[in-house]
Design a protein around this motif. Structure first.
Motif, PDB file in Angstrom:
ATOM      1  N   VAL A 332       0.840  -1.196   0.000  1.00 24.21           N
ATOM      2  CA  VAL A 332       0.000   0.000   0.000  1.00 24.21           C
ATOM      3  C   VAL A 332       0.880   1.254   0.000  1.00 24.21           C
ATOM      4  O   VAL A 332       1.696   1.455   0.909  1.00 24.21           O
ATOM      5  CB  VAL A 332      -0.939   0.027   1.221  1.00 24.21           C
ATOM      6  CG1 VAL A 332      -1.817   1.277   1.177  1.00 24.21           C
ATOM      7  CG2 VAL A 332      -1.811  -1.226   1.253  1.00 24.21           C
ATOM      8  N   THR A 334       0.907   5.344   0.123  1.00 19.31           N
ATOM      9  CA  THR A 334       0.028   6.396   0.665  1.00 19.31           C
ATOM     10  C   THR A 334       0.573   7.790   0.388  1.00 19.31           C
ATOM     11  O   THR A 334       1.792   7.987   0.274  1.00 19.31           O
ATOM     12  CB  THR A 334      -0.158   6.220   2.184  1.00 19.31           C
ATOM     13  OG1 THR A 334       1.131   6.213   2.830  1.00 19.31           O
ATOM     14  CG2 THR A 334      -0.876   4.919   2.499  1.00 19.31           C
ATOM     15  N   ALA A 339      -4.139   9.426   4.854  1.00 15.60           N
ATOM     16  CA  ALA A 339      -4.097   8.201   4.049  1.00 15.60           C
ATOM     17  C   ALA A 339      -3.242   7.133   4.734  1.00 15.60           C
ATOM     18  O   ALA A 339      -3.584   5.940   4.733  1.00 15.60           O
ATOM     19  CB  ALA A 339      -3.560   8.511   2.658  1.00 15.60           C
ATOM     20  N   SER A 340      -2.137   7.556   5.320  1.00 15.12           N
ATOM     21  CA  SER A 340      -1.261   6.597   6.022  1.00 15.12           C
ATOM     22  C   SER A 340      -1.990   5.954   7.187  1.00 15.12           C
ATOM     23  O   SER A 340      -1.868   4.752   7.438  1.00 15.12           O
ATOM     24  CB  SER A 340      -0.001   7.308   6.517  1.00 15.12           C
ATOM     25  OG  SER A 340       0.768   7.785   5.446  1.00 15.12           O
ATOM     26  N   LYS A 342      -5.333   5.626   7.557  1.00 21.31           N
ATOM     27  CA  LYS A 342      -6.378   4.752   7.020  1.00 21.31           C
ATOM     28  C   LYS A 342      -5.788   3.464   6.443  1.00 21.31           C
ATOM     29  O   LYS A 342      -6.387   2.381   6.522  1.00 21.31           O
ATOM     30  CB  LYS A 342      -7.152   5.502   5.941  1.00 21.31           C
ATOM     31  CG  LYS A 342      -8.257   4.695   5.273  1.00 21.31           C
ATOM     32  CD  LYS A 342      -9.394   4.387   6.231  1.00 21.31           C
ATOM     33  CE  LYS A 342     -10.557   3.722   5.500  1.00 21.31           C
ATOM     34  NZ  LYS A 342     -11.661   3.382   6.431  1.00 21.31           N
ATOM     35  N   ALA A 343      -4.590   3.578   5.869  1.00 25.54           N
ATOM     36  CA  ALA A 343      -3.954   2.416   5.242  1.00 25.54           C
ATOM     37  C   ALA A 343      -3.720   1.288   6.239  1.00 25.54           C
ATOM     38  O   ALA A 343      -3.763   0.108   5.874  1.00 25.54           O
ATOM     39  CB  ALA A 343      -2.636   2.838   4.598  1.00 25.54           C
ATOM     40  N   GLY A 359       3.133  -1.897   4.083  1.00 29.55           N
ATOM     41  CA  GLY A 359       3.110  -0.505   3.646  1.00 29.55           C
ATOM     42  C   GLY A 359       4.333   0.243   4.127  1.00 29.55           C
ATOM     43  O   GLY A 359       5.246  -0.335   4.727  1.00 29.55           O
ATOM     44  N   GLN A 369       8.381   4.838  -2.449  1.00 26.50           N
ATOM     45  CA  GLN A 369       7.426   3.784  -2.077  1.00 26.50           C
ATOM     46  C   GLN A 369       7.229   2.793  -3.218  1.00 26.50           C
ATOM     47  O   GLN A 369       7.100   1.595  -2.996  1.00 26.50           O
ATOM     48  CB  GLN A 369       6.084   4.398  -1.663  1.00 26.50           C
ATOM     49  CG  GLN A 369       6.136   5.126  -0.320  1.00 26.50           C
ATOM     50  CD  GLN A 369       4.758   5.624   0.101  1.00 26.50           C
ATOM     51  OE1 GLN A 369       3.888   4.819   0.411  1.00 26.50           O
ATOM     52  NE2 GLN A 369       4.581   6.941   0.116  1.00 26.50           N
ATOM     53  N   LEU A 384      -3.280   5.043  -2.220  1.00 26.37           N
ATOM     54  CA  LEU A 384      -4.309   5.743  -1.450  1.00 26.37           C
ATOM     55  C   LEU A 384      -3.846   7.166  -1.138  1.00 26.37           C
ATOM     56  O   LEU A 384      -2.829   7.373  -0.486  1.00 26.37           O
ATOM     57  CB  LEU A 384      -4.582   4.994  -0.140  1.00 26.37           C
ATOM     58  CG  LEU A 384      -5.738   5.510   0.717  1.00 26.37           C
ATOM     59  CD1 LEU A 384      -7.078   5.273   0.020  1.00 26.37           C
ATOM     60  CD2 LEU A 384      -5.721   4.834   2.086  1.00 26.37           C
ATOM     61  N   GLY A 385      -4.613   8.151  -1.659  1.00 33.00           N
ATOM     62  CA  GLY A 385      -4.352   9.560  -1.364  1.00 33.00           C
ATOM     63  C   GLY A 385      -5.627  10.236  -0.876  1.00 33.00           C
ATOM     64  O   GLY A 385      -6.646   9.571  -0.626  1.00 33.00           O
ATOM     65  N   LEU A 389      -9.529   8.839  -0.599  1.00 33.64           N
ATOM     66  CA  LEU A 389     -10.198   8.792   0.715  1.00 33.64           C
ATOM     67  C   LEU A 389     -11.589   9.411   0.645  1.00 33.64           C
ATOM     68  O   LEU A 389     -12.558   8.882   1.188  1.00 33.64           O
ATOM     69  CB  LEU A 389      -9.347   9.527   1.763  1.00 33.64           C
ATOM     70  CG  LEU A 389      -8.218   8.739   2.437  1.00 33.64           C
ATOM     71  CD1 LEU A 389      -7.434   9.671   3.367  1.00 33.64           C
ATOM     72  CD2 LEU A 389      -8.763   7.565   3.217  1.00 33.64           C
ATOM     73  N   ILE A 394      -9.788   2.989  -3.661  1.00 34.59           N
ATOM     74  CA  ILE A 394      -8.334   2.849  -3.673  1.00 34.59           C
ATOM     75  C   ILE A 394      -7.930   2.416  -5.073  1.00 34.59           C
ATOM     76  O   ILE A 394      -8.657   1.656  -5.724  1.00 34.59           O
ATOM     77  CB  ILE A 394      -7.849   1.836  -2.605  1.00 34.59           C
ATOM     78  CG1 ILE A 394      -6.317   1.919  -2.427  1.00 34.59           C
ATOM     79  CG2 ILE A 394      -8.288   0.410  -2.930  1.00 34.59           C
ATOM     80  CD1 ILE A 394      -5.815   1.222  -1.167  1.00 34.59           C
TER      81      ILE A 394
END
Length: 426
Positions: A332, A334, A339-340, A342-343, A359, A369, A384-385, A389, A394
């Motif tokens: 994942v 982010t 976002a981090s 939620k990830a 992640g 990343q 995921l940004g 969100l 995603i």
């Protein structure tokens, strides 16, 4: 900086997967052949291994790690697996519920010997013990476990070197003949041979120092001292090996290194020009008295063992590494703190669904990343940004076919599983 003790090694993450793969093959073959795993202590009371003052084996006399515990009891780090398994067999009365008890073990052993290529002071050993029958068919069953396993690992050119030491009566007759033969020649042999003459003259034949000495080459042969029972047992072993198309050669000088063997003894050699005379990858044999020597009932047995360290060396030498899958299902990526955060829930949900996932933990750049995802050879990259969100989605990049799609977070698990299943069926 502290370093590892001499004669030991580290198995790093990129190597561990290979070890695990081989171990899984071992368990698979043992299951096929109805051998059950047993796990015994890494250290035992010293008497489990040091049973007899007259034991002439180098392993017992020169190579064991012995220590006093805080209760002043003499303990020994296990140098081999058989004695500990037999002790457990007796102590737990496995002979009551099992006609023939077929066991295997896998774990570290310890011997204080000169470290060299493929030989260490701590090494990992696999072995099997089949206890409760004196049938020649059990001897061959034990040998065949190793043959099946080595073939499953892709090794070819296997051959069994085999000999018989006969039963107790035969060995006593042979022992007397060897004592008479070596008595006036022993001063021309090494110091270890001189000690073995009194304790176990058969072990003189296993001498590495004088192996090419004419005195050893012209020594009496065990075949001339076998009684009818011993001859018949060995003939049946050879006949069954032939029936199973297992290649073998009779080696009349083969006696193995431990004193408890009787009847069949064997080694399995792997034909490789690169290994030279270091081509023995497995060994074992039958033992009739060990169970009773350790205080149990009279139960004949047969077993074998080999070092995983040596086996892995062979597989690498022959460029025969097993296929190792070290890829990650998902990584994942982010953008931003929200976002981090939620990830982490997304990652946890995927893991709970049986999908391997990880992640970024260091707030790396987007480019960095992606590099991390590539290093893990991830099947899917999930992005995921803040925009994703807000929409509750995603972005999923399939790194196998290079496709990309927006997926609702609620449907993410099902989507990934369906994609994976579709690819596996195509």
């Amino acid at each position: 900086m502290e370093t590892k003790p001499k004669g030991t090694y580290d198995v790093l993450p990129n190597e561990v997967l290979l070890w695990q793969n081989i171990e899984s093959k071992i368990r698979e073959v043992c299951k096929l052949c109805n051998y059950e795993e047993i796990r015994t202590p890494i250290f035992e009371n010293a008497k489990v291994f040091h049973r007899d003052e007259k034991d002439s084996s180098d392993m017992v006399n020169k190579e064991t790690y012995d220590f006093l515990d805080r209760g002043q009891r003499l303990m020994t780090l296990r140098p081999e697996g058989t004695a500990g398994v037999v002790r457990a067999y007796i102590e737990n009365k496995l002979y009551v519920t099992n006609d023939v008890c077929k066991l295997y073990y896998l774990g570290p052993m310890f011997r204080y010997e000169r470290p060299q290529k493929g030989r260490y002071r701590q090494f990992s050993q696999f072995g099997i013990e089949a206890i409760g029958s004196d049938s020649y068919m059990l001897d061959v069953d034990v040998i065949n476990v190793a043959i099946l396993l080595f073939k499953k690992l892709g090794l070819k050119g296997l051959r069994v070197r085999i000999n018989t030491l006969g039963d107790k009566e035969s060995r006593l007759n042979y022992r007397e003949a060897l004592v008479n033969y070596f008595s006036d020649k022993i001063d021309n042999l090494c110091s270890d041979c001189k000690n073995r003459l009194e304790n176990n003259p058969l072990r003189i034949l296993d001498c590495k120092v004088d192996k090419d000495n004419p005195i050893l080459l012209n020594a009496p042969k065990i075949k001339d001292y076998l009684n009818e029972v011993s001859v018949k047992h060995f003939q049946n072993v050879l006949a069954l090996l032939k029936e199973l198309n297992i290649d073998y050669i009779v080696d009349e000088r083969l006696v193995r290194g431990l004193d408890y063997y009787s009847h069949t003894v064997f080694e399995i050699e792997y034909n490789s020009s690169e290994m030279g005379n270091q081509n023995i990858i497995c060994g074992g044999g039958r033992y009739s008295d060990l169970v009773s020597d350790l205080g149990g009932p009279v139960k004949p047995a047969c077993g074998l063992a080999f070092g995983l360290d040596r086996l892995i060396q062979v597989l690498k030498m022959e460029n025969n590494n097993l296929e190792v899958n070290n890829s990650l299902d998902c990584f994942v990526i982010t953008l931003g703190e929200k976002a981090s955060f939620k990830a982490q829930k997304i990652i946890n949900n995927l893991r709970l669904a049986g999908i391997s996932c990880d992640g970024d933990f260091n707030n790396k750049s987007l480019k960095a990343q992606f590099k991390i995802a590539d290093s893990y050879n991830s099947h899917f990259t999930l992005i995921l940004g803040e925009d994703e969100l807000e929409k509750g989605v995603i972005r999923v990049k399939n790194n196998v076919n290079d496709s990309q799609e927006e997926v609702n977070l609620v449907n993410l698990v099902n989507y990934l599983k369906e994609e994976s299943n579709e690819e596996s069926t195509n």
